[in-house]
Scaffold this motif. Structure first.
Motif, PDB file in Angstrom:
ATOM      1  N   LEU A  62      39.840  40.098  58.197  1.00 40.42           N
ATOM      2  CA  LEU A  62      39.060  40.641  57.096  1.00 40.42           C
ATOM      3  C   LEU A  62      37.894  41.506  57.557  1.00 40.42           C
ATOM      4  CD1 LEU A  62      38.543  40.893  54.101  1.00 40.42           C
ATOM      5  CD2 LEU A  62      37.322  38.712  54.184  1.00 40.42           C
ATOM      6  N   PHE A  81      46.480  43.124  52.681  1.00 40.82           N
ATOM      7  CA  PHE A  81      46.024  42.030  53.538  1.00 40.82           C
ATOM      8  C   PHE A  81      47.227  41.168  53.871  1.00 40.82           C
ATOM      9  CE2 PHE A  81      44.126  38.033  54.811  1.00 40.82           C
ATOM     10  CZ  PHE A  81      43.123  38.481  55.656  1.00 40.82           C
ATOM     11  N   ILE A  93      38.566  39.473  49.778  1.00 40.11           N
ATOM     12  CA  ILE A  93      39.944  39.979  49.781  1.00 40.11           C
ATOM     13  C   ILE A  93      40.315  40.496  48.397  1.00 40.11           C
ATOM     14  CG2 ILE A  93      42.371  39.314  50.015  1.00 40.11           C
ATOM     15  CD1 ILE A  93      41.464  37.353  52.230  1.00 40.11           C
ATOM     16  N   PHE A  97      41.346  44.791  48.409  1.00 38.07           N
ATOM     17  CA  PHE A  97      42.738  45.080  48.738  1.00 38.07           C
ATOM     18  C   PHE A  97      43.559  45.284  47.468  1.00 38.07           C
ATOM     19  CE2 PHE A  97      41.025  43.157  52.476  1.00 38.07           C
ATOM     20  CZ  PHE A  97      41.662  43.795  53.527  1.00 38.07           C
TER      21      PHE A  97
END
Length: 237
Positions: A62, A81, A93, A97
């Motif tokens: 990350l 991811f 996240i 993403f």
């Protein structure tokens, strides 16, 4: 760092492999998406892949991904991811993403849904299945997948797209195909159980087994070393 000509020629070679595999295995004509897996690679190297027409980029770590996203903010990139997910990192996240391929627990499903910003489109997710029940690998068991799929399909900020798998490592193409066929068959089972869902994704196949994955219906190929060369030393989050 890999040179411009190397990355361009590597991607051209991969596209030829994809086309040949589709021809050999009587594909339905749908070309799988080529994702460049760029963990440990630099933003300038990613720019070279983008220049070759790759727009899907996969990251495992990350903090490393966030730094690259900042540096590449001027580019049109679909960020995926694909690494193990820690509960304390789901918010970041969910915010940064478009796809998450490594969802394997109910808690992660719920947190991603709750933490996906409402102004963004629903987060595309794949359930990661540990198709060979390897203790060393992440992923839900085959038996856990239907309940996870049912939960994911009930979440308004998530869009369940299909399955992701990293099968047991083998150079035997027959066994490779058996493993990928098991993932394909599991997705078909989910389609029958949830006919209202749009389950269109099989995220499977890497540098060493992409042909076998294509033969069994892969829709996203996760390619790293055959694009960028040998993997650099990594610094996990």
């Amino acid at each position: 760092m890999t040179t411009t000509n190397t990355i361009l020629s590597n991607i051209a070679a991969i596209r030829k492999r994809i086309a040949l595999a589709q021809q050999l295995y009587a594909s339905d004509g749908q070309k799988p998406t080529l994702m460049a897996v760029s963990k440990t690679r630099s933003a300038p190297e990613i720019r070279l892949a983008l220049a070759a027409g790759v727009s899907d980029i996969g990251e495992n770590y990350l903090q490393e991904a966030l730094a690259k996203q900042s540096e590449l903010a001027d580019q049109h990139i679909c960020w995926h991811f694909i690494g193990p997910i820690q509960s304390n990192k789901t918010r970041t996240i969910a915010e940064h993403f478009s796809w998450v391929h490594s969802v394997d627990r109910a808690k992660i499903i719920s947190r991603l849904n709750e933490q996906r910003p409402p102004q963004l489109e629903a987060l595309n997710i794949c359930l990661q299945v540990n198709i060979n029940d390897e203790p060393s690998k992440a992923g839900a068991s085959v038996h856990e997948i239907p309940a996870l799929a049912e939960l994911a399909l009930s979440q308004p900020q998530l869009r369940l797209r299909g399955l992701m798998a990293i099968p047991a490592n083998t150079i035997d193409p027959i066994q490779q195909r058996r493993n990928f066929a098991a993932v394909r068959e599991l997705l078909q089972t989910l389609r029958q159980r949830f006919p209202e869902a749009h389950l269109d994704t099989l995220s499977m196949g890497m540098s060493a087994d992409m042909e076998s994955a294509i033969a069994e219906g892969a829709t996203i190929l996760r390619i790293g070393s055959d694009i960028f060369g040998p993997r650099a030393a990594s610094t996990p989050d």
